[in-house]
Write an enzyme that holds these catalytic residues in place. Structure first.
Site, short mmCIF file in Angstrom:
data_model
loop_
_atom_site.label_atom_id
_atom_site.label_comp_id
_atom_site.label_asym_id
_atom_site.label_seq_id
_atom_site.Cartn_x
_atom_site.Cartn_y
_atom_site.Cartn_z
N HIS A 56 1.07 -0.98 -0.25
CA HIS A 56 0.05 -0.05 -0.05
C HIS A 56 0.95 1.18 0.24
O HIS A 56 1.89 1.16 0.35
CB HIS A 56 -0.88 0.01 1.29
CG HIS A 56 -2.04 -0.89 1.18
ND1 HIS A 56 -3.17 -0.79 1.90
CD2 HIS A 56 -2.36 -2.19 0.56
CE1 HIS A 56 -4.11 -1.78 1.54
NE2 HIS A 56 -3.21 -2.54 0.83
N GLU A 58 0.97 3.94 1.85
CA GLU A 58 1.50 4.36 3.00
C GLU A 58 2.49 3.58 3.51
O GLU A 58 3.42 3.98 4.00
CB GLU A 58 0.42 4.55 4.14
CG GLU A 58 -0.81 5.42 3.85
CD GLU A 58 -1.76 4.95 2.93
OE1 GLU A 58 -2.91 5.35 3.15
OE2 GLU A 58 -1.64 3.85 2.22
N CYS A 86 -5.98 2.50 5.41
CA CYS A 86 -6.70 1.45 5.85
C CYS A 86 -6.34 0.77 7.23
O CYS A 86 -5.01 1.31 7.61
CB CYS A 86 -6.64 0.20 4.69
SG CYS A 86 -4.95 -0.51 4.93
#
Length: 159
Positions: A56, A58, A86
């Site tokens: 992801h 991040e 998330c």
């Protein structure tokens, strides 16, 4: 209220999300980690391009920022994300000790676009025996030996 500098860094995260999605890197998510007014980590979603469900934006931005700073703690830094992180990314942000999260779209916006963020937030709030993935505990005492040894280890590096 966001400052003009916050808007600038958030726009960079949004730019990465669109640019890299169109380049077939993965989903429409981007992130930057900023410390002292300088980007020290950039990331965009690479889940489908690397077949890595943990890739992801991040997470990738945090990895790059940690490598750049030479530390697994990012205190004093802010992460700017094109979407509310998330649960996995939120936990990574907490583990990295970032000071602040600034995001654009919400988890509800992500759900409306077909992503599971809200469902995963709901799932982790359930007790282990109520989750959709079967969960079972065993050999606790054997495992506790390693944790006890960690507590006693005089040269441990706490994190």
């Amino acid at each position: 209220m966001m400052s003009p500098q916050d808007e600038e860094f958030l726009r960079e995260a949004i730019r990465l999300s669109s640019e890299q999605m169109l380049a077939e890197e993965g989903g429409p998510f981007g992130a930057v980690v900023v410390r002292e007014g300088r980007i020290i980590g950039r990331g965009w979603n690479r889940v489908t391009s690397t077949n890595d469900p943990t890739a992801h934006a991040e997470i990738i931005a945090i990895r790059e920022a940690c490598a750049e700073s030479g530390s697994f703690h990012l205190s004093g830094a802010t992460i700017y994300s094109s979407c509310e992180p998330c649960p996995m990314c939120l936990c990574a942000i907490l583990w990295a000790r970032l000071d602040r999260i600034v995001y654009a779209a919400s988890r509800h916006d992500a759900a409306a676009a077909g992503f599971d963020d809200q469902a995963f937030y709901d799932e982790i709030s359930r007790a282990p025996h109520e989750r959709s993935v079967a969960s079972e505990q065993g050999l606790r005492e054997e495992s506790l030996a390693a944790l006890r040894a960690w507590v006693q280890k005089p040269d441990r590096l706490d994190y």
